[in-house]
Design an enzyme around this catalytic site. Structure first.
Site, PDB file in Angstrom:
ATOM      1  N   HIS A  24       0.823  -1.220   0.000  1.00  0.00           N
ATOM      2  CA  HIS A  24       0.000   0.000   0.000  1.00  0.00           C
ATOM      3  C   HIS A  24       0.850   1.260   0.000  1.00  0.00           C
ATOM      4  CE1 HIS A  24      -4.065  -1.782   0.842  1.00  0.00           C
ATOM      5  NE2 HIS A  24      -3.272  -2.811   1.034  1.00  0.00           N
ATOM      6  N   ASP A  41       3.468   9.347  -0.646  1.00  0.00           N
ATOM      7  CA  ASP A  41       2.330   8.526  -0.230  1.00  0.00           C
ATOM      8  C   ASP A  41       2.104   7.444  -1.276  1.00  0.00           C
ATOM      9  OD1 ASP A  41       0.188   7.768   1.338  1.00  0.00           O
ATOM     10  OD2 ASP A  41      -0.599   9.811   1.513  1.00  0.00           O
TER      11      ASP A  41
HETATM   12  O1  F6P Z   1      -1.802   2.263   4.677  1.00  0.00           O
HETATM   13  C1  F6P Z   1      -0.579   2.184   5.313  1.00  0.00           C
HETATM   14  C2  F6P Z   1      -0.746   1.750   6.758  1.00  0.00           C
HETATM   15  O2  F6P Z   1       0.498   1.590   7.330  1.00  0.00           O
HETATM   16  C3  F6P Z   1      -1.503   0.477   6.952  1.00  0.00           C
HETATM   17  O3  F6P Z   1      -0.740  -0.676   6.768  1.00  0.00           O
HETATM   18  C4  F6P Z   1      -1.960   0.690   8.341  1.00  0.00           C
HETATM   19  O4  F6P Z   1      -2.979  -0.154   8.763  1.00  0.00           O
HETATM   20  C5  F6P Z   1      -2.349   2.152   8.349  1.00  0.00           C
HETATM   21  O5  F6P Z   1      -1.407   2.751   7.509  1.00  0.00           O
HETATM   22  C6  F6P Z   1      -2.381   2.793   9.723  1.00  0.00           C
HETATM   23  O6  F6P Z   1      -1.181   2.585  10.439  1.00  0.00           O
HETATM   24  P1  F6P Z   1      -1.145   1.796  11.815  1.00  0.00           P
HETATM   25  O7  F6P Z   1      -1.757   0.453  11.578  1.00  0.00           O
HETATM   26  O8  F6P Z   1       0.300   1.720  12.193  1.00  0.00           O
HETATM   27  O9  F6P Z   1      -1.950   2.589  12.778  1.00  0.00           O
END
Ligand code: F6P
Length: 473
Positions: A157, A365
């Site tokens: 992602h 991003d």
């Molecule tokens: O979209 C990128 C990402 O790192 C996801 O893998 C993740 O769930 C989201 O952002 C939010 O980050 P976190 O899970 O560390 O809160």
């Protein structure tokens, strides 16, 4: 289709009370699972207090959510450590923020092995497995070692930088080639996919026919681009309804007729929030007629707060907002409303629709779904304008937005002024072009394309006979 097993670090188990986290991955996976019954496996979000990680299954709406705890050690070494202090900054081109003393991979590998061990008891031979994001790069390898020959796909992602940056990743030679244990590796943009192809060619010396199919020991791995989308029509409907809600009406009333600019991001240094505020300050300074007539609402739920770089950034952003409000604010007007509370999807949709401009200016991003949601939320007759960083993956499709370099605060200030005074015809024309781009690839299209590519039988590969002797570690 066979059963779909989705695996990601975070799992959005429906709470029933409508509350949800706003991460792009969860939005995308949740939308995909509406159309495919299956299992969603990952971290429960809990840290076990007594060394004993519990795994539990929750059945909801025809899906099984299987979630497992992390021990305190796992949480520190894997989540706060290698995933978010080493991989996250480096994959976002931020070598300056990578914590190189956290080079130890063992906690990260241990959690991937733990996930594989838990999955071992769940998986059926014909399951189609779809693994998401940078936390789980070595998961296919761990599953293959347990004998799982299923089709396994991986989608990243976030961005993948060029080999010059990727090779600064400690232990990259142990980690990145492990992606070859997947059958299909998907990226957000052609640029990311090409960076990976260059890495496999230059660093691993893997033979490839077309830079899309690589041969690694006895396997082939395919690489392709799958820009993630949103539930476009549904989000538009949500925004129409939400704009009439008492919450949004209350916000509009509090603006007393001023124009609103909106930003909505997880509190993360990749999002460029402090520079965005600097750009807003530059805008107020350069275009003083707008002083008192516009309010910038920045909604920024806190994230990964235990990590030092996040704490530093939190203080810097609060100080920036305070400084600008102190310098420009009046008793009756606060230029920046900086809010750390998370808001429901519905509330955000309504706020997007009522904002004259959406400021989406990440420094880097993978995609950025806020940009797509902002477009989907607009009223086609009187749309707001999207100001979008050229370094967001979304800029490839949304090139009818006002594209900016987020580091150039003067240019962003100019784009804000232009957005606020853009004639309706130009706003409508840009919005129409952006809607075309969204219509071409919504979330259903994304998931269907990925799963079709993943389940397509591999082409007979006689060229594979000349495979590289390089084993994939
Ligand atoms: O979209 C990128 C990402 O790192 C996801 O893998 C993740 O769930 C989201 O952002 C939010 O980050 P976190 O899970 O560390 O809160």
């Amino acid at each position: 289709m066979s059963r779909l097993v989705v695996i990601s670090n975070r799992v959005a188990v429906p709470s029933g009370d409508g509350s949800s986290r706003a991460g792009g991955l969860e939005v995308a996976v949740r939308a995909t699972l509406k159309r495919h019954s299956g299992v969603w496996f990952g971290w429960s979000g809990r840290v076990a207090t007594n060394e004993k990680a519990v795994t539990q299954t929750i059945e909801r709406d025809n899906h099984s959510y299987v979630v497992t705890d992390l021990t305190e050690e796992d949480y520190q070494e894997y989540y706060n450590g290698f995933a978010n202090r080493v991989l996250w900054p480096i994959l976002h081109y931020r070598l300056d923020l990578a914590e190189f003393s956290r080079r130890d991979l063992s906690g990260y590998l241990r959690v991937n092995a733990h996930f594989a061990a838990e999955l071992h008891g769940i998986l059926r031979p014909d399951d189609v497995i779809w693994v998401h994001d940078y936390h789980l790069i070595p998961l296919a390898k761990a599953l293959r070692e347990r004998g799982h020959a299923n089709r396994i796909g991986f989608f990243l992602h976030i961005p993948l930088p060029p080999p010059d940056i990727l090779t600064a990743l400690p232990n990259h030679e142990r980690l990145i080639p492990a992606l070859c244990h997947y059958d299909l590796v998907g990226f957000q943009t052609d640029n990311d996919a090409a960076n990976f192809a260059r890495y496999l060619t230059n660093e691993c010396r893997l033979p490839s026919r077309d830079q899309h199919t690589f041969s690694a020991a006895d396997r082939t791995v395919r690489i392709d681009t799958f820009p993630v989308g949103i539930e476009t029509a549904e989000f538009g409907r949500l925004a129409r309804r939400a704009a009439r809600s008492s919450f949004v009406e209350g916000v509009l009333e509090s603006l007393a007729g001023r124009a609103m600019i909106i930003g909505a991001d997880r509190l993360d240094y990749t999002k460029g929030i402090a520079l965005r505020m600097d750009a807003f300050e530059r805008f107020l300074e350069t275009y003083p007629d707008w002083q008192g007539k516009v309010t910038y609402l920045q909604i920024t739920p806190k994230s990964r707060s235990e990590i030092q770089e996040y704490g530093d950034m939190e203080r810097q952003i609060s100080a920036t907002a305070g400084r600008i409000n102190g310098n420009y604010g009046e008793a009756s007007w606060t230029p920046i409303r900086y809010v750390n509370k998370s808001h429901s999807r519905t509330a955000l949709a309504g706020l997007y629709r009522c904002s004259r401009a959406g400021l989406v200016t990440p420094l880097r991003d993978g995609m950025n779904l806020v940009a797509k949601e902002y477009v989907a939320a607009q009223d086609a007759n009187d749309p707001g304008t999207l100001i979008l960083s050229r370094f967001a993956g979304a800029a490839v499709e949304l090139d009818a937005a006002l594209l900016v370099n987020p580091y150039d605060t003067e240019a962003v200030a100019g784009a804000i002024a232009r957005a606020l005074s853009m004639p309706p015809d130009e706003r409508r024309a840009r919005h129409e072009a952006l809607c075309h781009a969204l219509a071409a690839s919504d979330i259903k299209f994304w998931a269907d394309r990925f799963l079709t590519a993943l389940t397509r039988p591999p082409k007979p590969a006689n060229w594979l006979r000349q495979v590289s002797s390089l084993a994939v570690s």
